[in-house]
Design an enzyme around this catalytic site. Structure first.
Site, short mmCIF file in Angstrom:
data_model
loop_
_atom_site.label_atom_id
_atom_site.label_comp_id
_atom_site.label_asym_id
_atom_site.label_seq_id
_atom_site.Cartn_x
_atom_site.Cartn_y
_atom_site.Cartn_z
N HIS A 72 0.71 -1.25 -0.04
CA HIS A 72 0.01 -0.10 -0.04
C HIS A 72 0.87 1.18 0.15
CE1 HIS A 72 -4.10 1.77 1.53
NE2 HIS A 72 -3.27 2.79 0.89
N HIS A 74 1.75 5.13 -2.26
CA HIS A 74 1.37 6.07 -3.22
C HIS A 74 2.58 6.70 -4.00
CE1 HIS A 74 -2.98 6.30 -1.71
NE2 HIS A 74 -2.31 6.03 -0.47
N ASN A 106 -4.77 6.51 -7.12
CA ASN A 106 -5.37 7.84 -7.31
C ASN A 106 -4.31 8.83 -7.64
OD1 ASN A 106 -3.89 7.38 -4.89
ND2 ASN A 106 -5.02 8.66 -3.52
N ASP A 164 -8.90 3.39 -3.08
CA ASP A 164 -8.17 3.96 -1.96
C ASP A 164 -8.12 5.58 -2.06
OD1 ASP A 164 -6.63 3.64 0.37
OD2 ASP A 164 -5.05 4.57 -0.53
N HIS A 191 -11.10 0.97 1.03
CA HIS A 191 -10.86 1.79 2.12
C HIS A 191 -11.98 2.41 2.73
CE1 HIS A 191 -9.59 6.42 2.79
NE2 HIS A 191 -10.98 6.47 3.30
N ASP A 317 1.11 2.67 3.84
CA ASP A 317 0.31 3.66 3.20
C ASP A 317 1.23 4.97 2.78
OD1 ASP A 317 -1.90 5.24 2.27
OD2 ASP A 317 -2.79 5.15 3.86
N HIS A 321 3.69 14.14 0.35
CA HIS A 321 3.19 15.51 0.16
C HIS A 321 4.34 16.23 0.46
CE1 HIS A 321 -1.31 14.50 -0.06
NE2 HIS A 321 -1.19 13.65 1.01
#
Lengths: 435, 305
Positions: A72, A74, A106, A164, A191, A317, A321
């Site tokens: 998991h 991103h 995403n 997700d 999710h 996860d 950012h």
């Protein structure tokens, strides 16, 4: 990945070999030839011609484990390359000991069609440091209205589907996803969040949210949705995996479902067994994540769920950012924290605490995610691709985001004293990371 | 005894001695506001910037008058609710303003914790003039000053805060302040407007207004925002008013010397009837008067640093 005539040939001598895929935990030698595991045994006697072409590594005091898999993460590419790219994210992964990552859909555009899945795999092939397993969207553009094209996505290389970051609020769509995914033997990753209960919420609901005047997200916002999805999995027979479990009640629900014989699996993330919501008292957005970090009672239940097998997987996860999203008022800051380069030492804390045996801990980061995703990794069996992580379990250091390979710095564990880390990561017999 | 902080962000952080010091100073400064020439040179040459990201009449005017009566130079900047809307982040705004070398920022913001973020990023002092649902320290201080003026003490008093506790920074700051000073605080309202685990902040919780106010020395009435109906928190303002609105009939159950307070702005006829708001028990305008004195004290303590 570069190669030369000696590529993919190693002998790791006298390491503690932990292979949860066959409950193997012994000091042994691991021989890698032609990019594959050739043999695992104590006191391996190599002939002179093999000896001449393998690189011998003394692994005494180290752990040799199947390449870790983070199911998991991103990676933000395509679309948000200023936060992370497939190149930087996978570089962070191998530095953290991971030889494979499953990346969530995403992105911008969303990974909801074969072309995007192919793009991700292409980028990974030419710029990636580890294996990348794309997770495609459950619904087109993550909008929760129509199914994405699971057949084409699977054929392009997607290993699972998930919306997700957003819950599937429409129960019928979730039912159809669990049904239709079976046609292509795809896993559905949920999710779990009821947005009508969590809406506007910024942190765990409880004493701390009341004190800080920040809107709370009750545990029930997660548990209501998990209960629904477990019932739908029972109805449909679909393969359901619950992402980022954060509450005691969720652990209870999943434990009961497993006891009923449901084909459900679940993961949690290191921050859900390490951080409590009172850390938010200074309003630092580095602690803002969804689901939110919870109470010490939830942490105890998550650890219990990991120990008894209710929670199969630990995934980071990893959610990069930049300061643009994070250096804001707590209310306006983005949710998410990076984890690829801090996961392993935090999981080793659980081993030292006695929550997990070394073999259990490694299983939750290798063989379990591999079998849940049905990918042929996470094992040191002879013939398997030589995805290997060498861990120094005792090295002491301080986690420092400024040394991370990730492009982003939103890690709440910066400055934390740590013990244990990956010192070498082999992907398909090639050194992808070495200290 | 004294006050050596860079910022005033919340009552929760304060020691009892600091609260006493601020209140005593406010009492002595109050006299300036009664003079014909309401100005002293104390903060001459100091610069105070009011940074208000949320609408405010009373608090902003009060801080501005307080600063000017101490001879500080003041500037007001009003922002939209989210700094993002303007395309400049709050931190960038702060850095630009800081480059002009102000001494104090007075900050009002709809996001809880925004003044804390600013305080961490500036050398200037930051006064929290209300952040989201978190704290409104100057309001609690002026409330305490008002109670002391009428009751001569805080210790041992019973204070009931009635209404929308959930969304109220005034309630939170007063719970911290009043309990530190020895008062007993009860919060009273419909269950949907009482936040979870509020009792862990030191307040008792009651749902029956008549029981809560029976032996109260002070009743603080909070503003009920009309949007609460749309948020499924209340069926109607009418029902709220029936059970939690303070009117003369309900006050027959209260002590004869009870004080009625309200941080304003009031919704006449919703949480408080006009007879009560304007009646003999009401000290609502005393609160406003004391607000200037308390804010003078805060500006003095921080700008003199």
């Amino acid at each position: 990945m570069k190669s030369d005539e000696n590529s993919g040939a190693f002998i790791f001598r006298n390491g503690r070999v932990l292979d949860p895929s066959r409950e193997f935990d012994r000091v042994a030698d691991v021989l890698v030839l032609d990019g594959r595991i050739a043999e695992v045994n104590a006191g391996l006697d190599l002939g002179s011609d093999i000896s001449a072409r393998v690189r011998a590594i003394d692994a005494s005091g180290k752990w040799i484990v199947p390449g870790l898999i983070d199911m998991h993460v991103h990676l933000r590419e395509p679309g948000e390359e200023y936060k992370e790219t497939i190149a930087s994210g996978t570089a962070a992964a191998v530095a953290g000991g991971f030889t494979g990552v499953a990346c969530m859909p995403n992105t911008h555009p969303v990974n909801d069609c074969a072309a995007i899945t192919q793009f991700i795999l292409e980028r990974a092939k030419y710029h990636g440091s580890c294996r990348v397993f794309p997770v495609a969207a459950i619904s087109r553009n993550l909008e929760g209205n129509n199914l994405a094209e699971y057949g084409e996505l699977r054929d392009a290389g997607a290993v699972a589907v998930s919306d997700d970051g957003r819950p599937v609020t429409n129960a019928l769509l979730m039912r159809r996803a669990l049904e239709y995914a079976q046609t292509f033997d795809l896993l559905v990753i949920a999710h779990s969040e009821d947005p009508s209960l969590s809406g506007g919420g910024l942190m765990n609901e409880g004493e701390v949210s009341t004190r800080l005047g920040l809107r709370g997200i009750p545990n029930a916002a997660e548990e209501v949705m998990i209960a629904r999805d477990l019932l739908l999995a029972e109805l449909t027979g679909g393969r359901l995996h619950i992402a980022h479990v954060s509450t005691a009640g969720s652990v209870e629900l999943i434990r009961a479902a497993k006891a009923r014989g449901l084909s459900v699996t679940a993961e949690t993330a290191p921050h859900y067994f390490t951080l409590t919501d009172d850390l938010i008292s200074g309003f630092d957005p580095v602690y803002k994540v969804n689901p939110p970090i919870r109470s010490s009672r939830d942490i105890a239940a998550i650890k219990q769920g990991l120990a008894d097998g209710t929670l199969d997987v630990i995934a980071s996860d990893h959610a990069p950012h930049s300061v643009v999203e994070k250096d804001l008022e707590f209310e306006f800051a983005a949710n998410g924290m990076i984890g690829l380069e801090s996961s392993l030492p935090l999981i080793l804390e659980l081993v030292r605490e006695g929550v997990l045996s070394p073999l259990q801990a490694i299983a939750k980061m290798s063989s379990n995610p591999a079998s849940i995703l049905k990918i042929p990794f996470g094992t040191l069996r002879s013939g398997a691709p030589a995805d290997i992580t060498v861990i120094d379990p005792d090295v002491e250091y301080v986690l420092d985001v400024n040394r991370f390979r990730s492009k982003s710095r939103n890690c709440p564990f910066h400055g934390r004293p740590a013990r244990g880390r990956a010192i070498m990561t082999l992907v398909g017999g090639e050194v992808a990371f070495s200290e | 005894m004294g006050f050596n902080r860079k910022d005033l962000l919340g009552i929760r952080d304060l020691e009892v001695s600091e609260i006493e010091h601020i209140l005593e100073l406010a009492q002595s400064l109050k006299e300036i506001n009664m003079r014909a020439i309401k100005k002293v040179p104390t903060l001459r040459g100091k610069t105070v910037i009011h940074l208000f990201y949320e609408p405010s009449t009373r608090t902003r005017t009060s801080f501005d008058i307080a600063a000017k009566r101490l001879s500080a130079d003041t500037y007001s900047i009003a922002g939209s609710t989210s700094s993002m809307v303007k395309g400049e982040t709050l931190l960038d705004t702060l850095k630009n303003l800081e480059a002009m070398r102000p001494d104090v920022f007075v900050v009002r913001h709809s996001a809880s914790g925004a003044p804390h973020m600013l305080a961490r990023n500036t050398e200037a002092s930051v006064i929290n003039a209300g952040d989201g649902m978190h704290e409104h320290p100057s309001q609690a201080l002026l409330d305490m000053l008002t109670i002391i003026e009428h009751k001569k003490r805080l210790d041992g008093l019973k204070v009931v805060i009635v209404g929308d506790i959930f969304h109220s920074r005034v309630a939170r700051s007063n719970i911290w302040g009043l309990t530190k000073m020895g008062a007993k605080v009860t919060v009273c309202g419909p269950t949907t407007l009482i936040p979870p685990k509020i009792e862990l902040m030191g307040a008792q919780v009651g749902y029956k207004l008549d029981e809560c106010i029976a032996d109260a020395d002070v009743i603080m009435v909070l503003r009920l925002q009309k949007e609460r109906q749309q948020q499924m928190l209340l069926p109607s303002l009418r029902e709220y008013s029936t059970y939690f609105g303070i009117n003369p009939q309900k006050l027959t159950k209260a002590r004869p010397d009870v004080l009625i307070m309200h941080p304003g702005p009031i919704n006449r006829g919703v949480e408080i009837s006009p007879e009560v708001a304007d009646g003999p028990y009401s000290v609502i305008l005393d609160q406003v008067t004391n607000g200037v004195a308390v804010r003078m004290a805060l500006l003095y303590l921080l700008a003199q640093r």
